[in-house]
Design a protein around this motif. Structure first.
Motif, PDB file in Angstrom:
ATOM      1  N   ASN A   1       0.851  -1.185   0.000  1.00 25.71           N
ATOM      2  CA  ASN A   1       0.000   0.000   0.000  1.00 25.71           C
ATOM      3  C   ASN A   1       0.890   1.239   0.000  1.00 25.71           C
ATOM      4  O   ASN A   1       1.553   1.528   0.997  1.00 25.71           O
ATOM      5  CB  ASN A   1      -0.900  -0.025   1.241  1.00 25.71           C
ATOM      6  N   TYR A   2       0.903   1.968  -1.108  1.00 24.30           N
ATOM      7  CA  TYR A   2       1.771   3.137  -1.238  1.00 24.30           C
ATOM      8  C   TYR A   2       1.011   4.450  -1.067  1.00 24.30           C
ATOM      9  O   TYR A   2       1.520   5.503  -1.400  1.00 24.30           O
ATOM     10  CB  TYR A   2       2.479   3.108  -2.590  1.00 24.30           C
ATOM     11  N   THR A   3      -0.200   4.367  -0.531  1.00 22.85           N
ATOM     12  CA  THR A   3      -0.950   5.584  -0.267  1.00 22.85           C
ATOM     13  C   THR A   3      -0.628   6.081   1.145  1.00 22.85           C
ATOM     14  O   THR A   3       0.068   5.417   1.913  1.00 22.85           O
ATOM     15  CB  THR A   3      -2.468   5.337  -0.381  1.00 22.85           C
TER      16      THR A   3
ATOM     17  N   ASN B   1      -2.827  10.625  -5.251  1.00 19.13           N
ATOM     18  CA  ASN B   1      -3.379  10.691  -6.599  1.00 19.13           C
ATOM     19  C   ASN B   1      -3.029  12.042  -7.219  1.00 19.13           C
ATOM     20  O   ASN B   1      -3.381  13.090  -6.669  1.00 19.13           O
ATOM     21  CB  ASN B   1      -4.899  10.496  -6.564  1.00 19.13           C
TER      22      ASN B   1
ATOM     23  N   LEU C   1      -8.970   7.981 -13.844  1.00 15.20           N
ATOM     24  CA  LEU C   1      -7.735   7.254 -13.572  1.00 15.20           C
ATOM     25  C   LEU C   1      -7.087   6.795 -14.874  1.00 15.20           C
ATOM     26  O   LEU C   1      -7.709   6.146 -15.709  1.00 15.20           O
ATOM     27  CB  LEU C   1      -8.007   6.047 -12.678  1.00 15.20           C
TER      28      LEU C   1
ATOM     29  N   CYS D   1      -3.351   5.620 -14.887  1.00 21.34           N
ATOM     30  CA  CYS D   1      -2.424   4.530 -14.610  1.00 21.34           C
ATOM     31  C   CYS D   1      -1.816   4.712 -13.222  1.00 21.34           C
ATOM     32  O   CYS D   1      -1.979   5.758 -12.587  1.00 21.34           O
ATOM     33  CB  CYS D   1      -1.305   4.476 -15.652  1.00 21.34           C
ATOM     34  N   ASN D   2      -1.104   3.687 -12.757  1.00 17.61           N
ATOM     35  CA  ASN D   2      -0.282   3.780 -11.560  1.00 17.61           C
ATOM     36  C   ASN D   2       1.114   4.229 -11.971  1.00 17.61           C
ATOM     37  O   ASN D   2       1.632   3.772 -12.995  1.00 17.61           O
ATOM     38  CB  ASN D   2      -0.209   2.434 -10.846  1.00 17.61           C
TER      39      ASN D   2
ATOM     40  N   ARG E   1       5.054   6.566  -4.891  1.00 15.82           N
ATOM     41  CA  ARG E   1       4.227   5.832  -5.838  1.00 15.82           C
ATOM     42  C   ARG E   1       2.792   6.292  -5.659  1.00 15.82           C
ATOM     43  O   ARG E   1       2.378   6.656  -4.553  1.00 15.82           O
ATOM     44  CB  ARG E   1       4.289   4.316  -5.587  1.00 15.82           C
ATOM     45  N   GLY E   2       2.038   6.257  -6.732  1.00 16.72           N
ATOM     46  CA  GLY E   2       0.644   6.661  -6.625  1.00 16.72           C
ATOM     47  C   GLY E   2      -0.092   6.455  -7.933  1.00 16.72           C
ATOM     48  O   GLY E   2       0.314   5.641  -8.771  1.00 16.72           O
ATOM     49  N   GLN E   3      -1.168   7.205  -8.114  1.00 13.92           N
ATOM     50  CA  GLN E   3      -2.003   7.084  -9.311  1.00 13.92           C
ATOM     51  C   GLN E   3      -2.005   8.395 -10.078  1.00 13.92           C
ATOM     52  O   GLN E   3      -1.934   9.471  -9.496  1.00 13.92           O
ATOM     53  CB  GLN E   3      -3.433   6.708  -8.927  1.00 13.92           C
TER      54      GLN E   3
END
Length: 307
Positions: free
Chosen positions: A149-151, A271, A250, A252-253, A241-243
């Protein structure tokens, strides 16, 4: 501060050093690491409080019905640049809020420690790199496999468990970047009682401090400290990292990669939502010429070097 004894190995005996090296070499991710790492000056750590708490943890979990496999003693590793930092964690214990990574769980509620003895930092070992490894005894207890989980909405400790690990991806050292291998081989360890996370999980106990130095094998080219990895080496930190979204949709990641630092000078949201566009001619005025180099775009990933 808890009282801790440090007992350097005498010159007449090398049993402690041999024990430490045996533990380290049995916990390599990459089999070729045996040719690169050199070890010296093993120091035995004695902290009666930590040892007693480790035993108390085992006894409590035995009473709770844990299996022998769940209570098996294993080893995990920490790397420090200097001896003072290594000894400090042996005196105070590995505590929450000590990690800059968070993909397996909230660093304010648990601690991170490395599974592999040759995968202790998120960038490549270079010729001459040295440090101090703390070998820790670890009781993993009940382990839960979680998605990374990179949020900034951190994963919380799981009720009924003691440790998180990443979903197995069969790490291949020759293909994974050091950053990926480091992140995917972490233990996230925690101890929760009455809904509150312990500041220092009892299931981790410092055991030996050992000096290490990396030597590039003779048949391999030496990577000097000043040289920077080229994009095709994939030797990068992953500070974010994120979106990526365009006007709420949306796309991509994405991930930022850099060979310079594990942190970035700005706090980015999980994001990135793009609402405006800029002409290429205007963009070239704001970014360095190197950002538009052809070699940055020859693979499926885009690289940009920045300081």
């Amino acid at each position: 501060m808890l009282r801790t004894g440090f007992h350097p190995e005498s010159q007449e005996s090398s049993s402690l050093l041999q024990t430490a090296v045996s533990v380290l070499q049995s916990c390599y991710l990459d089999s070729t690491s045996q040719d690169g790492f050199q070890y010296s000056q093993a120091i035995l750590v004695e902290n009666a409080v930590f040892l007693n708490e480790l035993k108390a943890f085992v006894q409590a979990k035995e009473a709770a019905g844990y299996s022998q496999e769940e209570l098996e003693e294993t080893f995990a590793f920490l790397l420090f640049d200097n001896e003072e930092e290594a000894k400090e964690v042996c005196q105070t214990g590995l505590r929450v809020n000590s990690s800059s990574i968070s993909m397996l769980g909230d660093p304010a509620k648990g601690v991170y420690i490395s599974k592999y003895a040759d995968c202790l930092l998120p960038r490549p070992w270079y010729h001459g790199k040295s440090g101090y490894i703390v070998i820790c005894k670890l009781i993993k207890g009940k382990v839960k496999v979680v998605s990374e989980n990179y949020t900034t909405s951190y994963t919380c400790p799981s009720p009924g468990y003691d440790c998180h690990v990443a979903v197995s991806k069969n790490i291949v050292p020759s293909k994974a970047s050091p950053c990926q291998a480091f992140e995917q081989s972490q233990y996230y360890v925690y101890e929760v009682s009455d809904g509150s996370a312990a500041e220092r999980p009892r299931q981790i106990c410092p055991y030996i401090v050992i000096t290490c130095q990396y030597r590039e094998p003779k048949e391999m080219p030496v990577l000097a400290r000043e040289s920077l990895p080229e994009p095709n080496h994939k030797a990068f930190y992953c500070p974010w990292r994120g979106q990526l979204s365009i006007r709420g949709q949306l796309l991509c990641n994405i991930a930022l990669r850099t060979p310079y630092s594990s942190t970035i000078p700005a706090q980015l949201p999980p994001n990135l939502d793009i609402n405006h566009v800029m002409g290429l001619s205007d963009l070239k005025k704001k970014l360095p010429e190197a950002a538009f180099g052809k070699r940055n775009y020859i693979e499926n990933e885009v690289y940009m070097k920045w300081k």
